[in-house]
Write an enzyme that holds these catalytic residues in place. Structure first.
Site, PDB file in Angstrom:
ATOM      1  CG  ASN A  14      -1.948   1.092   1.236  1.00 55.65           C
ATOM      2  OD1 ASN A  14      -1.815   2.079   0.518  1.00 55.65           O
ATOM      3  ND2 ASN A  14      -2.973   0.940   2.052  1.00 55.65           N
ATOM      4  NE  ARG A  87      -5.250   3.235  -1.098  1.00 54.47           N
ATOM      5  CZ  ARG A  87      -4.752   4.445  -0.833  1.00 54.47           C
ATOM      6  NH1 ARG A  87      -3.456   4.576  -0.550  1.00 54.47           N
ATOM      7  NH2 ARG A  87      -5.511   5.512  -0.861  1.00 54.47           N
ATOM      8  CG  HIS A 175     -11.045   7.130   1.231  1.00 54.94           C
ATOM      9  ND1 HIS A 175     -11.452   8.384   1.620  1.00 54.94           N
ATOM     10  CD2 HIS A 175      -9.716   7.063   1.521  1.00 54.94           C
ATOM     11  CE1 HIS A 175     -10.432   9.050   2.115  1.00 54.94           C
ATOM     12  NE2 HIS A 175      -9.363   8.262   2.061  1.00 54.94           N
ATOM     13  NE  ARG A 235      -5.040  14.603  -0.023  1.00 54.82           N
ATOM     14  CZ  ARG A 235      -5.354  13.332   0.177  1.00 54.82           C
ATOM     15  NH1 ARG A 235      -6.615  12.987   0.402  1.00 54.82           N
ATOM     16  NH2 ARG A 235      -4.431  12.399   0.151  1.00 54.82           N
TER      17      ARG A 235
END
Length: 385
Positions: A14, A87, A175, A235
């Site tokens: 990941n 991922r 997600h 963010r």
């Protein structure tokens, strides 16, 4: 050499923009090894079961080597793995499910790197490093965007003209691996069928909401990139397009990207990206940052509920969602107009659980486990038991 298959462990990778987590997972789901390389390319360190230590790690390929060496030092043979599963944040417009990394799939993931410049390149670097380390070993890509491929065109298309300049500019959502895992595992965790209209909140340094209708994504807050939607650790979340253009005019595109992605959100408002730090800081700026996070989560939750035509349950996941009672309580208070009632109680695993004793709406916490889900997905893709 002949690789073991079927009964072999899977190595899950990941990759984040400056980190790499790996997990070696046995066929029965048992974790044989888990570790993380943090701050890759900077003040890097390895985070291992025995503790954390500084280690020079120049890039994601080096991070994979360092973690493989750490696994071997703990008595786990990395060469016993039968496949590597990754991922990959962005699958582009054409990849709507996890897939084995054939040359065609790999080329599409490479093309999507321009759509996720902070996330896809590190994953692609790890894919390349794994291929070099284990030539011929099968690899699987699990795309964070895939779960949201069921969002209807009214939800994913921006009001842009169909021009070469706007090609592939659309809402993708992210997600997805967390949400897919939640849909698959929540019924067993609760002992109840999956709620038909489920508001899922993946709240962490990256944060989003997803309207899950009949087990499928109907709407989500992140859009073209992971920048959109909720206030996040670094963010901005939602921001007007002309404001982005103005920042780019003033500072240049690269500087604007750094401001929007790495210096904004909780960090920009309160001076820290970590919710735990903000909750104990005791400053007006920190309190405002927490309130901002909660306000915009409630704001966007209203849209998600509207897209589903109501709500039967809300579930919190991710680092903030699972661990911040302050954030959960604030969001639940903001959603009280929906008829939600809640108490905090221990669920026997050392963490909190929310329940709604006098309401028809369930409110729950579910632990995120993207790496475990990736391992399961990879076995399905490969046709392994």
């Amino acid at each position: 050499m002949q690789r073991p298959v079927g009964a072999a462990p899977i190595l899950v990778a990941n990759a984040g923009s400056s980190s790499l987590k790996i997990r070696i997972v046995a066929p029965d789901g048992a974790v044989q090894f888990a570790g993380m390389a943090a701050e890759v390319g900077g003040a890097s360190r390895l985070v291992l079961p025995a503790g954390s230590r500084a280690e020079a790690i120049v890039d994601h390929a080096a991070a994979l080597v360092a973690l493989i060496d750490a696994a071997r030092a703990e008595g786990v043979d990395p060469d016993s793995v039968g496949a590597v599963a990754h991922r990959v944040v962005h699958g582009g417009p054409d990849l709507a499910a996890s897939a084995e990394l054939t040359p065609t799939v790999l080329s599409r993931a490479q093309a999507a790197a321009t759509l996720a410049p902070l996330h896809n390149p590190p994953a692609l670097a790890v894919i390349s490093a794994a291929a070099e380390r284990w030539p011929g070993l099968r690899q699987v890509a699990c795309f964070d965007t895939a779960f949201h491929s069921t969002i209807p065109a009214l939800g994913w298309r921006y009001a842009l003209p169909d021009l070469p300049e706007t090609r592939d500019i659309r809402r993708y959502g992210f997600h997805g691996l967390s949400y897919a895992s939640l849909v698959a595992r929540l019924p067993a965790a609760t002992g109840r069928p999956l709620p038909r209209r489920l508001l899922a909140a993946h709240l962490g340094n990256g944060a989003s909401l997803c309207a899950i209708l009949d087990g499928r994504s109907a709407a989500t807050t992140m859009g073209y990139s992971p920048l959109g939607g909720l206030t996040m650790g670094t963010r901005t979340g939602e921001i007007d397009g002309n404001a982005v253009l103005d920042i780019a005019r003033r500072a240049g595109i690269d500087r604007a990207a750094a401001i929007l992605n790495r210096e904004s959100g909780l960090r920009g408002l309160g001076g820290a990206s970590d919710m735990r730090t903000l909750e104990t800081a005791g400053t007006p700026e920190a309190a405002f940052a927490v309130a901002h996070f909660i306000h915009w989560a409630v704001h966007h939750a209203g849209a998600m509920v509207a897209d589903m035509g109501g709500i039967d349950a809300v579930v919190f996941t991710g680092g903030i969602g699972e661990n911040s009672a302050t954030v959960r309580a604030g969001i639940m208070r903001g959603l009280a107009f929906l008829g939600l009632d809640f108490d905090e109680a221990s669920n026997g695993r050392g963490g909190p659980v929310i329940h709604a004793p006098s309401s028809r709406v369930q409110a729950l916490i579910h632990a995120a486990d993207e790496e475990g889900w990736i391992a399961e997905e990879a076995r399905r893709v490969l046709g392994w038991p």
